[in-house]
Scaffold this active site. Structure first.
Site, short mmCIF file in Angstrom:
data_model
loop_
_atom_site.label_atom_id
_atom_site.label_comp_id
_atom_site.label_asym_id
_atom_site.label_seq_id
_atom_site.Cartn_x
_atom_site.Cartn_y
_atom_site.Cartn_z
N CYS A 2 -4.04 -18.30 25.35
CA CYS A 2 -4.13 -18.28 26.72
C CYS A 2 -4.70 -17.95 27.04
O CYS A 2 -4.53 -16.97 27.31
CB CYS A 2 -2.33 -17.54 26.67
SG CYS A 2 -0.92 -17.97 25.64
N ARG A 27 -10.73 -21.39 25.59
CA ARG A 27 -10.54 -20.52 24.37
C ARG A 27 -8.68 -20.73 24.34
O ARG A 27 -8.80 -20.69 22.72
CB ARG A 27 -9.75 -19.13 25.73
CG ARG A 27 -10.30 -18.53 26.34
CD ARG A 27 -9.24 -17.46 27.58
NE ARG A 27 -8.53 -16.40 26.96
CZ ARG A 27 -8.70 -15.35 26.18
NH1 ARG A 27 -10.01 -15.23 27.23
NH2 ARG A 27 -8.15 -14.88 26.36
N TRP A 73 -1.25 -21.40 24.89
CA TRP A 73 -1.56 -21.97 22.98
C TRP A 73 0.10 -21.52 22.65
O TRP A 73 0.67 -20.51 22.62
CB TRP A 73 -2.57 -20.64 22.82
CG TRP A 73 -3.05 -21.60 21.87
CD1 TRP A 73 -3.52 -22.48 20.79
CD2 TRP A 73 -2.28 -20.68 20.52
NE1 TRP A 73 -4.04 -22.71 19.75
CE2 TRP A 73 -2.76 -21.13 19.51
CE3 TRP A 73 -1.23 -19.77 20.46
CZ2 TRP A 73 -2.76 -21.29 17.57
CZ3 TRP A 73 -1.03 -19.70 18.70
CH2 TRP A 73 -2.06 -20.98 16.90
N ASN A 99 0.50 -13.63 28.80
CA ASN A 99 -0.51 -14.37 27.56
C ASN A 99 0.22 -13.25 26.53
O ASN A 99 0.14 -11.84 27.18
CB ASN A 99 -2.12 -13.95 27.37
CG ASN A 99 -2.80 -14.02 26.36
OD1 ASN A 99 -2.04 -14.28 25.66
ND2 ASN A 99 -3.92 -14.18 26.88
N GLY A 100 0.64 -13.55 25.77
CA GLY A 100 0.88 -12.16 24.06
C GLY A 100 2.09 -12.62 24.11
O GLY A 100 3.09 -14.38 24.00
N GLU A 484 -18.73 -20.39 4.90
CA GLU A 484 -18.91 -20.62 7.11
C GLU A 484 -19.26 -21.94 7.47
O GLU A 484 -18.49 -22.03 8.21
CB GLU A 484 -19.98 -19.61 7.25
CG GLU A 484 -20.25 -19.77 8.99
CD GLU A 484 -19.45 -19.63 9.48
OE1 GLU A 484 -18.35 -18.76 9.32
OE2 GLU A 484 -19.66 -19.91 11.09
N LYS A 488 -17.48 -24.01 9.66
CA LYS A 488 -17.57 -24.58 10.71
C LYS A 488 -17.14 -25.82 10.04
O LYS A 488 -16.54 -27.40 11.33
CB LYS A 488 -19.08 -25.03 10.61
CG LYS A 488 -19.65 -23.16 10.88
CD LYS A 488 -19.14 -23.50 12.26
CE LYS A 488 -18.02 -22.22 13.07
NZ LYS A 488 -18.23 -21.31 12.74
N GLU A 491 -13.36 -26.74 10.78
CA GLU A 491 -12.54 -26.52 12.68
C GLU A 491 -12.82 -27.05 13.18
O GLU A 491 -12.37 -27.99 13.84
CB GLU A 491 -12.49 -25.33 12.48
CG GLU A 491 -14.00 -24.90 13.44
CD GLU A 491 -14.25 -23.60 13.22
OE1 GLU A 491 -13.23 -22.27 13.82
OE2 GLU A 491 -15.12 -22.50 13.04
N HIS A 507 -13.88 -23.10 -12.85
CA HIS A 507 -12.80 -22.49 -12.68
C HIS A 507 -11.95 -23.27 -11.65
O HIS A 507 -10.32 -23.27 -11.58
CB HIS A 507 -12.65 -20.92 -12.61
CG HIS A 507 -13.59 -20.08 -13.52
ND1 HIS A 507 -12.91 -19.84 -14.89
CD2 HIS A 507 -14.63 -19.40 -13.02
CE1 HIS A 507 -13.79 -19.33 -15.35
NE2 HIS A 507 -15.09 -18.85 -14.16
N LYS A 606 -10.33 -19.42 20.72
CA LYS A 606 -11.42 -19.06 20.24
C LYS A 606 -11.08 -17.66 20.05
O LYS A 606 -11.97 -16.75 19.53
CB LYS A 606 -12.48 -18.89 22.18
CG LYS A 606 -13.46 -17.96 22.21
CD LYS A 606 -14.37 -19.05 21.16
CE LYS A 606 -15.88 -18.31 21.36
NZ LYS A 606 -16.73 -18.74 19.75
C1 G6P Z 1 -10.76 -17.17 16.06
C2 G6P Z 1 -12.40 -18.71 16.31
C3 G6P Z 1 -13.11 -18.22 15.20
C4 G6P Z 1 -13.15 -16.41 15.24
C5 G6P Z 1 -12.08 -15.98 14.90
C6 G6P Z 1 -12.11 -13.84 14.86
O1 G6P Z 1 -10.43 -17.90 15.25
O2 G6P Z 1 -12.04 -19.48 16.36
O3 G6P Z 1 -14.38 -18.09 15.55
O4 G6P Z 1 -14.25 -16.63 14.35
O5 G6P Z 1 -11.68 -16.23 16.01
O6 G6P Z 1 -12.23 -13.84 16.04
P1 G6P Z 1 -13.60 -12.39 16.27
O7 G6P Z 1 -14.01 -12.42 18.04
O8 G6P Z 1 -12.65 -11.24 15.97
O9 G6P Z 1 -14.60 -12.77 16.12
#
Ligand code: G6P
Length: 611
Positions: A2, A27, A73, A99-100, A484, A488, A491, A507, A606
């Site tokens: 949010c 976000r 959100w 937000n929360g 990673e 990517k 997502e 395995h 985000k």
């Molecule tokens: C969310 C974001 C990711 C990020 C993760 C951890 O899932 O979409 O890109 O890696 O949070 O966030 P941080 O701000 O703690 O790195």
């Protein structure tokens, strides 16, 4: 997650708020709304994007010099118009954005229902504004006091803003657990979840602390704790530049951020070492050097991409400094009753510095007496303020939800950290240290070379854009890169992808391999190169499609792979920094070709400010 934005001053609030909401879109959210105060208290809200809200309010009365906006959100209640914020109180005289999470909302709601309140939404937030009004009416107190009393009753996390028709000159905000930045202009104030909506109006900001309330009445600012103690605001000057939060000619923030990496990696190294003399100093590490030297182990806590950076750090610190490291998902660590000693050092890695689980992991480790070190990108965010010491990554604002430049900046800082610890411990010599530092200095140029492959990677993406699954394999330093790369892809393109240690493939995942399965393999020249080549042959024998990331000039893997992406040679420990870049580009192009919203993928946020 949010996003909140609010304004009180001499200008029309709506344009400032709507632009602020657009700046906060990155976000992640599923509905949006605004409230404007102009004698009347008008609330407009809509499921969907901010653009939907803008269409919806066309022709409506949008005047008012006090207002607030929200991108939601969903946590409690599905993402629809009703559940979008702002929420009115029972009489519609008060409105709130939040937000929360209010954890005890259910019991409060039951009590309010008995008193005759009716609710329009399924949210926890609406309960809070009803509670505030109930206290305001029954206890006959100022709004500020009603908010305070209500907040003392609620359990949970919040950043809230409240405005009321009964107080046409007032705006109240409060924070516990979720971020709030207050911008101070000439005769005007801005509130936002982060500085991006504020930077074009003022550089003077206050990072509001947990348990604090901001009250602006008749142009006067007061900051108090929720317990009613007066606080003196500490005004910071924002270093954020407007260009940093605009796309600058790129189609997407993600592409801009991928291409910024040669520069952002420089920024994360700048002033921290001199390869010629072997001088290397991260101030925070130096300050707590003895703690690191005496630590029997280091625990790394993080989420998402930052967790992958943590895995790279585990390999680096154990390999170079010979200190045992455990990498933990912050969300698991905080609830599994972990063993934490006073001589443990915990490294919390976070781009946003606001991830709720990482923050909670820090609090837990702190209570047990551990030393907490932060590696964060957003200056002034909650995690750097909760740690004993730390190092900022200086990657600049990352707006694309899929983390790219923040990852490489984290890995750069963690590499410097591992080298500093190793040298101090005597596990590497000065000449070896200088060798690594020289190589690190060459990484931005090497990434520039990888970025020149963009067009050919785009062609490759066209070939694989319709795949339903992807497997990513790597060994040693290539393994976190495989994880990673897979993250990517899934997502932003919504293609199922898994990262696996190459040898573990036998395995399980090997059963998935057929002619339809693209397998991306990190096969750079390093100590496990021959073994990875064998793994590639195993995949090929089962008709899998191999896309291999290889070291320039490699002609062995070419014989088995369907496609090779050649990257410049570098030291084994620095491979993640270079090898991840083609995988970022591959995911980006596949997602664009599939018509996905690359910068704001569905359901993702985000920064995850709720657990
Ligand atoms: C969310 C974001 C990711 C990020 C993760 C951890 O899932 O979409 O890109 O890696 O949070 O966030 P941080 O701000 O703690 O790195």
């Amino acid at each position: 997650m949010c996003g909140i934005v609010a304004y009180i001053g001499y200008r029309e609030a709506y344009p400032i708020i709507i632009k602020g909401l657009q700046r906060l879109e990155y976000r992640g959210y599923d509905s949006a709304g605004v409230a404007l105060l102009n004698g009347e208290l008008a609330v407009y809200k809509k499921a969907g994007k901010v653009s939907e809200l803008m269409k919806y309010v066309e022709g409506k009365n949008l005047s008012g010099k006090i207002g607030m906006g929200h991108t939601r959100w969903a946590t409690h209640g599905e993402p629809n118009d009703r559940n979008a914020h702002p929420h009115y109180s029972e009489s519609e005289n008060f409105a709130i954005i939040h937000n929360g999470i209010i954890e005890n909302y259910d019991s409060i709601k039951k009590a309010l229902l008995l008193k005759g309140h009716t609710f329009q939404s399924d949210t926890d937030t609406e309960v809070l504004i009803h509670l505030i009004e109930e206290i305001y009416d029954t206890e006959n107190v100022e709004l500020e006091h009603a908010v305070r009393i209500a907040l003392l009753e609620v359990v949970g996390a919040y950043a809230i803003v409240i405005i009321s028709k009964k107080h046409n000159n007032q705006l109240i905000a409060a924070r516990k657990g979720s971020p709030i930045v207050l911008g101070i202009g000439e005769g005007e104030y801005f509130i936002a979840s982060d500085a991006t909506p504020i930077v074009e109006y003022t550089k003077n900001v206050v990072y509001v602390d947990d348990n604090e309330m901001v009250i602006v009445t008749d142009g006067e600012l007061t900051i108090k704790t929720i317990q009613n103690e007066l606080k003196t605001p500490f005004i910071h000057e924002l270093e954020l530049k407007m260009e940093a939060i605009e796309k600058g000619g790129y189609d997407h923030f993600m592409m801009k951020e991928i291409f910024e990496q040669p520069h952002s990696i420089w920024d994360s190294m700048r002033g921290r070492f001199d390869a010629k003399t072997g001088r290397l100093r991260l101030g925070g590490v130096a300050q707590y050097e003895q703690k690191f030297m005496n630590a029997k182990r280091i625990i790394i806590a993080a989420c998402g991409t930052s967790w992958h950076a943590g895995l790279v750090a585990e390999y680096l610190i154990e390999d170079l400094a010979r200190i045992p490291v455990e990498v933990e998902y912050a969300s698991e660590f905080r609830y599994r009753n972990p063993v934490i000693h006073e001589d443990d050092v915990v490294i919390a890695i976070s781009q946003s510095g606001e991830t709720a689980d990482t923050l909670a992991a820090i609090e837990l480790a702190k209570q047990k007496g551990a030393t907490i070190f932060g590696v964060c990108n957003v200056v002034g965010s909650s995690i750097p303020r909760a740690t004993h010491a730390g190092a900022y990554t200086h990657a600049g604002p990352e707006i694309g939800v899929a983390s790219t430049k923040a990852f490489t900046a984290q890995v750069t800082v963690l590499t410097l950290m591992a080298l500093q610890l190793a040298y101090k411990k005597g596990t590497i010599t000065e000449s070896k240290l200088r060798e690594y530092l020289y190589e690190l200095e060459s990484i931005p140029k090497k990434i520039e070379k990888v970025l020149l492959l963009n067009d050919s990677i785009k062609e490759l993406a066209a070939k694989y854009k319709d795949a339903r699954n992807f497997l990513y394999l790597g060994r040693g330093y290539g393994f976190p890169v495989a994880l990673e790369g897979a993250l990517k892809l899934k997502e932003i393109s919504y293609i199922h992808a898994e990262g696996y240690p190459a040898a573990e493939m036998k395995h399980g995942p090997i059963a998935l391999i057929d002619e339809h399965m693209p397998v991306v393999v990190i096969a750079t020249k390093n100590s496990s190169y021959e073994k990875v080549v064998s793994n590639i042959q195993e995949v090929k024998a089962r008709k899998g499609n191999i896309i291999a990331i290889v070291t320039e000039g490699d002609d062995v893997v070419k014989q088995f792979a369907d496609y090779v992406i050649e990257i410049p040679e570098t030291d084994d420990i620095l491979v993640p920094l270079v090898a991840v870049v083609p995988l970022q580009l591959l995911s980006y192009h596949i997602a664009v070709m599939r018509g996905c919203n690359v910068d704001q993928p569905r359901n993702l946020a985000k920064s995850v400010t709720v657990e």
